[in-house]
Design a protein around this motif. Structure first.
Motif, short mmCIF file in Angstrom:
data_model
loop_
_atom_site.label_atom_id
_atom_site.label_comp_id
_atom_site.label_asym_id
_atom_site.label_seq_id
_atom_site.Cartn_x
_atom_site.Cartn_y
_atom_site.Cartn_z
N LEU A 61 88.92 74.24 68.29
CA LEU A 61 89.10 75.61 68.33
C LEU A 61 88.02 76.47 68.72
O LEU A 61 87.99 77.12 69.44
CB LEU A 61 89.99 76.01 67.32
CG LEU A 61 90.90 77.42 67.24
CD1 LEU A 61 91.81 77.38 68.49
CD2 LEU A 61 90.96 77.74 66.02
N VAL A 62 86.99 76.17 68.06
CA VAL A 62 85.81 77.06 67.91
C VAL A 62 85.00 77.17 69.21
O VAL A 62 84.53 78.34 69.51
CB VAL A 62 84.97 76.57 66.79
CG1 VAL A 62 83.77 77.17 66.57
CG2 VAL A 62 85.82 76.85 65.24
N PRO A 63 84.56 75.95 69.92
CA PRO A 63 83.73 76.12 70.97
C PRO A 63 83.85 77.27 71.71
O PRO A 63 82.85 78.18 72.21
CB PRO A 63 83.57 74.66 71.45
CG PRO A 63 84.07 73.72 70.72
CD PRO A 63 84.95 74.61 69.78
N GLY A 183 90.45 74.32 72.76
CA GLY A 183 89.73 75.02 73.56
C GLY A 183 90.42 76.05 74.27
O GLY A 183 89.91 77.11 74.44
N LEU A 184 91.36 75.42 75.13
CA LEU A 184 92.15 76.43 75.95
C LEU A 184 92.75 77.62 74.94
O LEU A 184 92.88 78.85 75.21
CB LEU A 184 93.12 75.74 76.60
CG LEU A 184 94.13 76.51 77.50
CD1 LEU A 184 93.53 77.03 78.50
CD2 LEU A 184 95.36 75.58 78.07
N ASN A 324 83.73 66.35 73.50
CA ASN A 324 84.58 67.61 73.34
C ASN A 324 84.03 68.73 73.02
O ASN A 324 84.48 69.98 73.17
CB ASN A 324 85.68 67.22 72.12
CG ASN A 324 86.63 66.06 72.44
OD1 ASN A 324 86.79 66.01 73.97
ND2 ASN A 324 87.31 65.44 71.87
N PHE A 325 82.94 68.83 72.10
CA PHE A 325 82.41 69.99 71.53
C PHE A 325 81.42 70.80 72.68
O PHE A 325 81.32 71.88 72.66
CB PHE A 325 81.66 69.57 70.07
CG PHE A 325 81.12 70.76 69.29
CD1 PHE A 325 81.93 71.13 68.64
CD2 PHE A 325 79.90 71.48 69.51
CE1 PHE A 325 81.59 72.36 67.72
CE2 PHE A 325 79.50 72.52 68.86
CZ PHE A 325 80.17 72.99 67.74
N PHE A 326 80.69 69.74 73.35
CA PHE A 326 80.05 70.57 74.38
C PHE A 326 80.45 70.43 75.74
O PHE A 326 79.85 71.21 76.79
CB PHE A 326 78.51 69.42 74.46
CG PHE A 326 77.59 69.94 73.31
CD1 PHE A 326 76.68 71.24 73.16
CD2 PHE A 326 77.71 69.21 72.18
CE1 PHE A 326 75.96 71.47 72.41
CE2 PHE A 326 76.92 69.56 71.20
CZ PHE A 326 75.86 70.57 71.08
N GLY A 449 78.40 62.98 65.46
CA GLY A 449 78.59 63.38 66.93
C GLY A 449 78.28 64.59 67.10
O GLY A 449 77.38 64.88 68.24
N VAL A 450 78.94 65.84 66.24
CA VAL A 450 78.49 66.91 66.73
C VAL A 450 76.96 67.36 66.16
O VAL A 450 76.14 67.99 67.07
CB VAL A 450 79.47 68.01 65.90
CG1 VAL A 450 79.08 69.42 66.18
CG2 VAL A 450 80.64 67.85 66.38
#
Length: 549
Positions: A61-63, A183-184, A324-326, A449-450
């Motif tokens: 959710l955060v990025p 993200g959306l 997914n994070f970047f 990973g993050v």
């Protein structure tokens, strides 16, 4: 299915007459998980899958919300902790729920997880500073990790080995949708109602999940504790604490050294770099010699298949979460698109993940095998990561929208087949513990990973910026560019070009890391033997597979 009238996984877990129907009357014993009605089973699945969707949503959710959050609190350099705090808690507390499912019962463990997720999510929506928000994300992660573990254990209770693959595949649709839409959803709600609303609108759905499981989750399994004191005594507090300090120290080291660029001589770098190996050793010693119900079962570490699957889970999750994070950052910074649009680029990954999960489950249900599916489609994430690493600003819509599909589809197949392969090699008595074991390595991979990709990204970004910016206030500019993506939009064209190119270099290095991780995961899975799921199911019923602590 099994000769000689030996008990199998299909037999009731408590003794009762053959035709006894489930009842809510207090004098009638509750049924076992294979005896419940279809409507009750559907109610349980609706409850746990709703919570799974929300837990997955929160993990990504955060990025797309970070620019808005950092603008409110003016602490973009701490924003990465919003993601890592959630994943750190998930990593630390996920394996504990495997034991709690046996100690508290499935319903008690699931409700504990939902309660923590609700408390953390409310805390996020009401936070008044970055520190409180990070702490609330940690509490939400404590619940989020438990939701996944307890849901997986509950599904494994209610279905046979061959059917589990299909049902877990459907369950992973909700995980994939949640992860892909995070993200959306974050970007859309942030643009429309503000970032706080993105947390608070989830609360009614968590409560609905709680009510559904409260009403329907009534079956009984062996091993449930007699009282609260027994639950407290059996909990591996020391193991969880040492795991938390180990993972937290590792994250703090990477953040201070690479995100904050502190020198090696600084105490904030020295202390965590020393604490990391010390607490790894302490964690292992506690699990082997001290804990009565360890979160990391020592017997698993003595078996080839669980260890290889643990390594694969770790590396696959590293690949998955680093991308997914970047991935949204590419579109927000390099392409200068809105938070909503950058989040929308995760939709193909969400769809691919859902389709991959269902496909893997359907194939295992149809063939009764898992290895051929794993090896064939397990190579897809490597292809996807390579395609991402070759993205450019002028790559075109086809590549920018579809390159992530092989990664999402392939990783979904890998995680589904890994879980069934693990359960096929374990006795029924180790099912809950084994699920927690696999989730532990997956959780560490998510955190790693993050954290590792963030450190790599910041290192490459800093180097690229220093190659391109040589003005009198270069240090200040570089610091502002690294700590605030929105700052880039205020720069003059030439300086903005340099910043965007530098971000592109840093992001490509993340995608290369993801490609290396998923290739290593593929190699780790090669020695894992295949099994006929029906035969493995029969052997488990006959007790042919030995289970230990």
């Amino acid at each position: 299915m099994v000769a000689n009238n030996l008990p199998t996984e299909r037999d009731p877990l408590i003794n009762k007459p053959q035709n006894t129907l489930p009842s809510t009357h207090h004098d009638v014993p509750s049924p076992g998980p294979l005896d419940i009605s279809k409507s009750t089973r559907r109610g349980i699945l609706a409850g746990i899958w709703m919570a799974q969707f929300l837990g997955a949503l929160n993990s990504t959710l955060v990025p797309t919300m970070m620019p808005a959050i950092s603008s409110d609190f003016r602490k973009f350099n701490q924003a990465s902790w919003l993601g890592t705090a959630y994943l750190l808690a998930t990593c630390t507390f996920t394996p504990l729920y495997g034991r709690l499912c046996n100690a508290m019962g499935r319903k008690g463990a699931n409700h504990l997880a939902i309660s923590l997720a609700v408390a953390g999510t409310i805390g996020c929506g009401l936070s008044r500073n970055m520190e409180t928000l990070i702490a609330a994300r940690f509490v939400a992660g404590m619940g989020g990790g438990g939701i996944f573990t307890t849901s997986s254990v509950i599904v494994s209770d209610m279905y046979t080995l061959r059917d589990r693959g299909l049902v877990q595949g459907v369950a992973s649709c909700f995980n994939g949708l949640g992860s892909g839409l995070g993200g959306l959803f974050g970007g859309l709600i942030t643009d429309w109602l503000g970032w706080r609303a993105a947390f608070l609108v989830q609360i009614p759905f968590y409560f609905l999940s709680f009510l559904l499981t409260s009403y329907n989750l009534r079956y009984v399994t062996p091993g449930k504790s007699k009282g609260a004191m027994d639950v407290l005594k059996r909990t591996d507090y020391l193991g969880s604490l040492t795991l938390l300090i180990f993972a937290g120290s590792f994250l703090l080291f990477l953040s201070m050294r690479y995100n904050e660029s502190l020198p090696w001589s600084d105490k904030w770098v020295i202390v965590p770099v020393i604490a990391t190996p010390v607490f790894v050793l302490l964690f292992l010693l506690v699990e082997v010699f001290v804990a009565s119900d360890p979160v990391l079962s020592p017997s698993m570490l003595r078996q080839k298949v669980p260890v290889l699957l643990g390594i694969s889970n770790f590396l696959s999750a590293t690949c998955n979460f680093s991308v997914n994070f970047f991935f949204p950052v590419w579109f927000q910074v390099v392409m200068l698109e809105t938070a909503t649009t950058s989040g929308l680029h995760m939709t193909p990954n969400s769809i691919a993940t859902s389709l991959g999960s269902v496909f893997a489950g359907w194939m295992m249900h149809k063939t009764g095998r898992y290895k051929a599916i794993n090896l064939t489609f397990g190579f897809f994430p490597f292809v996807g990561a390579v395609l991402l690493s070759r993205m450019r600003e002028d790559s075109g819509r086809l590549q920018s929208w579809l390159s992530i599909i092989p990664l999402g589809f392939g990783n979904a197949v890998v995680f589904q087949t890994n879980l069934i392969a693990l359960l096929a090699h374990l006795p029924e008595s180790q099912m809950a513990t084994g699920t927690g074991f696999g989730a532990l390595f997956r959780g560490i991979g998510q955190v790693g990973g993050v954290a590792v990709s963030s450190a790599l990204f910041q290192t490459r970004l800093d180097a690229a910026l220093r190659e391109r910016i040589h003005s009198t206030n270069a240090e200040e500019l570089i610091l502002n560019i690294r700590h605030s993506s929105n700052f880039i939009r205020t720069l003059p064209p030439a300086m903005q070009r340099a910043a965007r190119d530098s971000y592109a270099i840093g992001l490509r290095s993340v995608y290369v890391l993801a490609a290396c991780a998923t290739l290593a995961a593929y190699l780790a899975r090669l020695p894992i033997p295949d099994q006929d799921l029906d035969k493995a199911y029969s052997r488990r019923g006959q007790g042919a597979v030995r289970g230990e602590r």
